[in-house]
Design a protein around this motif. Structure first.
Motif: not given
Length: 235
Positions: A113-125, A141-146
């Motif tokens: 679930e945390f991973s899914q929330k991170l993806q939404k944040l990356v999309d916004n960034l 974006i690089k750190v979060i995506s990795h």
């Protein structure tokens, strides 16, 4: 911070011999890639493909690399089986137990679930506002995506390995694969929390401030849960 790191329970000489056993799969940022056999073998394989006029970033190369790795694994397995006098053809399939599904672990579900929330944040960034520090955002974006996909996968491995190791310890076998996976997870979560805090303090990203702080807290809470679950004492 990125790449391979030595867990406290691993001897320095053992770590330097096999740094790939303790890495977060970020080879480009790893200070030990010059001594990592896995990285060196991969680079040599890519050089051969380029020399043949082939694209090492193609799907064809990915499948070929998987094939070569499986063949090497089979060769090593047969070698060790022969060394220990094990007949691989006579192993009973009934002794094999299927691993639990990832969703059976509450801790995995939290990580996913945390991973899914991170993806939404990356999309916004990716929608960079005027006046924003593009380098800061790109690094975030690089750190979060990795780590976004790495964390749930490592959580699942740590949890399944923990169950297996409890049985192995009864026989005097100490592998510590679960603890090593947990060590990598915690480092990844702390790295994410750090970039999230940096993003939250960046004024042009004010609209995402609360979201970044909230996710940073979740990241730290997850790290604390993992630390407690595997009794590492890192936090």
């Amino acid at each position: 911070m990125f790449g391979a790191r030595k867990p406290p329970w691993v001897r320095k000489e053992d770590f330097l011999r096999t740094p790939f056993n303790y890495c977060d799969l970020w080879c480009e940022r790893c200070q030990f890639k010059h001594i990592c056999r896995v990285f060196q073998r991969e680079q040599e394989s890519k050089r051969k493909w380029i020399k043949q006029g082939k694209d090492p970033n193609s799907l064809e190369y990915a499948f070929e690399a998987v094939r070569e790795n499986l063949e090497e694994t089979a060769r090593l397995l047969e070698k060790d089986a022969k060394k220990w006098g094990i007949n691989l053809d006579k192993i009973e399939n009934s002794d094999y137990q299927l691993l639990p599904e990832p969703e059976e672990f509450p801790l995995y579900n939290l990580a996913f679930e945390f991973s899914q929330k991170l993806q939404k944040l990356v999309d916004n960034l990716r929608l960079v506002p005027d006046g924003a520090d593009e380098n800061l955002i790109l690094e975030g974006i690089k750190v979060i995506s990795h780590y976004q996909s790495l964390i749930p996968a490592k959580v699942y491995r740590a949890l399944t390995s923990k169950a297996e190791e409890e049985e192995e310890k009864k026989m005097g076998i100490y592998v510590l694969d679960a603890e090593t996976s947990a060590f990598i997870i915690i480092r990844s979560l702390l790295a994410i929390a750090e970039v999230l805090k940096n993003l939250a303090h960046h004024r042009p990203l004010g609209v995402l401030r609360k979201s970044c702080f909230r996710l940073a807290k979740i990241s730290l809470d997850l790290a604390e849960m993992i630390d407690w679950e595997f009794n590492l004492g890192m936090i």
